[in-house]
Scaffold this active site. Structure first.
Site, PDB file in Angstrom:
ATOM      1  N   ASP A  80     -54.940 -61.345   8.517  1.00 19.17           N
ATOM      2  CA  ASP A  80     -55.889 -60.260   8.731  1.00 19.17           C
ATOM      3  C   ASP A  80     -56.650 -60.411  10.051  1.00 19.17           C
ATOM      4  OD1 ASP A  80     -55.151 -59.028   6.419  1.00 19.17           O
ATOM      5  OD2 ASP A  80     -57.016 -59.407   5.327  1.00 19.17           O
ATOM      6  N   ASN A 150     -64.023 -54.093  11.376  1.00 18.12           N
ATOM      7  CA  ASN A 150     -64.652 -54.522  10.133  1.00 18.12           C
ATOM      8  C   ASN A 150     -66.160 -54.327  10.138  1.00 18.12           C
ATOM      9  OD1 ASN A 150     -62.557 -55.261   8.475  1.00 18.12           O
ATOM     10  ND2 ASN A 150     -62.890 -57.457   8.621  1.00 18.12           N
ATOM     11  N   SER A 196     -69.409 -60.499   0.504  1.00 18.80           N
ATOM     12  CA  SER A 196     -69.889 -61.842   0.169  1.00 18.80           C
ATOM     13  C   SER A 196     -71.399 -61.903  -0.002  1.00 18.80           C
ATOM     14  CB  SER A 196     -69.445 -62.844   1.237  1.00 18.80           C
ATOM     15  OG  SER A 196     -70.135 -62.634   2.450  1.00 18.80           O
ATOM     16  N   ALA A 215     -79.786 -61.957   3.105  1.00 14.16           N
ATOM     17  CA  ALA A 215     -80.915 -62.767   2.646  1.00 14.16           C
ATOM     18  C   ALA A 215     -82.258 -62.158   3.058  1.00 14.16           C
ATOM     19  CB  ALA A 215     -80.796 -64.198   3.177  1.00 14.16           C
TER      20      ALA A 215
END
EC number: 2.7.1.23
Length: 291
Positions: A80, A150, A196, A215
């Site tokens: 990828d 992406n 993620s 975060a």
């Protein structure tokens, strides 16, 4: 039932010339390349090798821009990461990219070495493949334009401090972020870094931005999906500045009070796929849904 609105009817006008780009820094890939070259030549498809790839394996090659002008479609050999790099560098040519996967099943590369010969044998029939058009992101910082397949990540410069960013949509303030960073993802990239950190999955042929805080200091900050016709602007208010990371491959530094502008690119990336490739089956396998 008719075709879904997200499925294109575009087909290759010609299939006689293919341009190949290899995974960098892997000269041992030459054996696989020679096997792949044989498969293409068996189907009377002429092969052109990109210059850097050629130098790596002691073969003859041509510059990427000339390659794009010469061939009917491009072939990425690797994984990828290789495909993302090829797409970013070539999407403005309008040439579709076929991803040949030499490792485990990827989210983007779906033709394995074992499947390639059969795929090429069936390529002559337009019913046996499809071309997906996928959104690209255009970013601008410090008068520099860059493109992401992406994601674009705005990240803190220092591990010891958080980043402060003010955000606007079409010139109007909508949020202030305080945390480790922000991911601005395309639907294709929603399965990458965005996933993620708890961001949503978005069907890859959709046009949308996914804005996901990393975060965040405040628990009220949540991922946001926006139509792609908005322009989003992020201004760094932190005196430490920030890093802008494009597809995990290029890095730009941004100082305090400087802005990053994000919008949809005027051209789309084109991926050449097996007709039977199913996005939801890939998700099921990669994410082990139902197990």
């Amino acid at each position: 039932m008719g075709l879904k609105s997200t499925i294109t009817k575009e087909k290759l006008k010609s299939k006689s010339k293919a341009g190949i780009v290899l995974r960098p820094s892997t000269p041992e890939i030459k054996d696989d390349y020679m096997k792949i070259k044989g498969y293409f030549e068996k189907q009377n498809i002429e092969i052109f090798l990109e210059k850097n790839s050629a130098n790596m394996i002691d073969e003859e090659g041509i510059d990427l821009d000339i390659l794009c002008d010469t061939v009917d479609f491009l072939v990425s050999i690797g994984g990828d990461g290789t495909l993302i790099s090829v797409v970013r560098r070539t999407f403005r040519s309008g040439k579709p990219v076929l991803g040949i996967n030499l490792g485990t099943l990827g989210f983007l590369t779906d033709v394995s070495l074992n499947e390639l010969e059969s795929f090429l044998q069936n390529l002559s029939d337009d019913e046996n493949y499809r071309i997906d058009s996928r959104m690209m992101i255009k970013g601008n910082a410090n008068l520099q334009n860059f493109f992401a397949f992406n994601d674009i990540v705005i990240s803190r410069n220092s591990l010891s401090s958080m980043i402060k960013v003010d955000a606007k949509i079409d010139g109007k303030p909508f949020n202030s972020y305080y945390g480790d960073g922000i991911i601005i993802s395309s639907p294709t990239g929603s399965t990458a870094y965005n996933l993620s950190v708890g961001g949503p999955l978005v069907y890859p042929l959709t046009d949308a931005f996914i804005v996901t805080p990393v975060a965040p200091h405040s628990l009220t900050q949540r991922p946001l999906v926006l139509p792609a016709d908005f322009e989003i602007e992020f201004t760094i208010t932190d005196n430490q500045g920030a890093m802008v990371i494009v597809d995990g491959q290029d890095i730009y530094e941004v100082e305090q009070n400087q802005s990053i502008k994000i919008q949809i690119a005027s051209k789309k990336a084109k991926l050449l796929h097996r007709k039977e490739r199913n996005y939801f089956e890939v998700l099921n396998e990669k994410l082990q849904w139902g197990n």
